[in-house]
Design a protein around this motif. Structure first.
Motif, PDB file in Angstrom:
ATOM      1  N   TYR A   1      -3.205  -1.392  -8.544  1.00 11.83           N
ATOM      2  CA  TYR A   1      -3.647  -2.701  -9.008  1.00 11.83           C
ATOM      3  C   TYR A   1      -4.925  -3.209  -8.355  1.00 11.83           C
ATOM      4  N   LEU A   2      -5.177  -2.866  -7.094  1.00 15.18           N
ATOM      5  CA  LEU A   2      -6.308  -3.451  -6.378  1.00 15.18           C
ATOM      6  C   LEU A   2      -7.519  -2.537  -6.291  1.00 15.18           C
ATOM      7  N   TRP A   3      -7.309  -1.275  -5.944  1.00 18.41           N
ATOM      8  CA  TRP A   3      -8.421  -0.371  -5.686  1.00 18.41           C
ATOM      9  C   TRP A   3      -8.525   0.685  -6.775  1.00 18.41           C
ATOM     10  N   LYS A   4      -8.653   0.224  -8.007  1.00 19.67           N
ATOM     11  CA  LYS A   4      -8.730   1.165  -9.120  1.00 19.67           C
ATOM     12  C   LYS A   4     -10.058   1.928  -9.065  1.00 19.67           C
ATOM     13  N   ASN A   5      -9.993   3.187  -9.469  1.00 18.69           N
ATOM     14  CA  ASN A   5     -11.198   3.998  -9.545  1.00 18.69           C
ATOM     15  C   ASN A   5     -11.862   3.728 -10.902  1.00 18.69           C
ATOM     16  N   PRO A   6     -13.076   3.185 -10.918  1.00 15.22           N
ATOM     17  CA  PRO A   6     -13.699   2.823 -12.194  1.00 15.22           C
ATOM     18  C   PRO A   6     -14.016   4.038 -13.069  1.00 15.22           C
ATOM     19  N   GLU A   7     -14.103   5.237 -12.480  1.00  9.98           N
ATOM     20  CA  GLU A   7     -14.391   6.436 -13.277  1.00  9.98           C
ATOM     21  C   GLU A   7     -13.199   6.839 -14.131  1.00  9.98           C
TER      22      GLU A   7
ATOM     23  N   THR B   1       0.825  -1.204   0.000  1.00 13.71           N
ATOM     24  CA  THR B   1       0.000   0.000   0.000  1.00 13.71           C
ATOM     25  C   THR B   1       0.864   1.261   0.000  1.00 13.71           C
ATOM     26  N   LEU B   2       1.930   1.274   0.796  1.00 14.64           N
ATOM     27  CA  LEU B   2       2.786   2.459   0.883  1.00 14.64           C
ATOM     28  C   LEU B   2       3.507   2.753  -0.425  1.00 14.64           C
ATOM     29  N   PHE B   3       3.863   1.712  -1.168  1.00 12.10           N
ATOM     30  CA  PHE B   3       4.502   1.915  -2.463  1.00 12.10           C
ATOM     31  C   PHE B   3       3.508   2.361  -3.525  1.00 12.10           C
ATOM     32  N   GLY B   4       2.221   2.334  -3.221  1.00 18.69           N
ATOM     33  CA  GLY B   4       1.204   2.793  -4.160  1.00 18.69           C
ATOM     34  C   GLY B   4       0.670   1.715  -5.073  1.00 18.69           C
ATOM     35  N   PHE B   5       1.084   0.485  -4.876  1.00 16.96           N
ATOM     36  CA  PHE B   5       0.620  -0.589  -5.745  1.00 16.96           C
ATOM     37  C   PHE B   5      -0.816  -0.996  -5.429  1.00 16.96           C
ATOM     38  N   GLY B   6      -1.249  -0.748  -4.211  1.00 15.52           N
ATOM     39  CA  GLY B   6      -2.625  -1.069  -3.851  1.00 15.52           C
ATOM     40  C   GLY B   6      -3.612  -0.287  -4.695  1.00 15.52           C
ATOM     41  N   PHE B   7      -3.393   1.014  -4.797  1.00 20.57           N
ATOM     42  CA  PHE B   7      -4.279   1.836  -5.611  1.00 20.57           C
ATOM     43  C   PHE B   7      -4.059   1.617  -7.094  1.00 20.57           C
TER      44      PHE B   7
END
Length: 82
Positions: free
Chosen positions: A74-80, A66-72
């Motif tokens: 690859y996992l929690w993409k914004n569908p908009e 999460t801290l490296f930014g991979f969570g956002f």
């Protein structure tokens, strides 16, 4: 506060980023291998210490992911945005 600033070209920035991502990928690969190994040891021995260590390593890996930014990424993409 002294901040060492450096101007580099876009090509150099891409090269540095790719090298950094290579090492981060290797790091997460080692973490995953350690998780699988300790899960195997836990299932073989049924010692609760290995389960606690496995949970600790998974929590640290998730935090770093999460801290490296991979969570956002690859996992929690914004569908908009897609």
């Amino acid at each position: 506060m002294m901040l060492p600033l450096e101007l580099i070209t876009q090509v150099e920035a891409v090269k540095e980023e790719s090298v950094l991502l290579l090492f981060v990928g290797l790091y997460f690969g080692v973490i995953i291998i350690m998780l699988v190994y300790n899960a195997f040891i836990y299932t073989s021995l049924r010692d609760s210490t290995y389960l606690y260590y496995l949970m600790y390593m998974a929590a640290v890996a998730a935090q770093l992911f999460t801290l490296f930014g991979f969570g956002f990424q690859y996992l929690w993409k914004n569908p908009e945005i897609l």
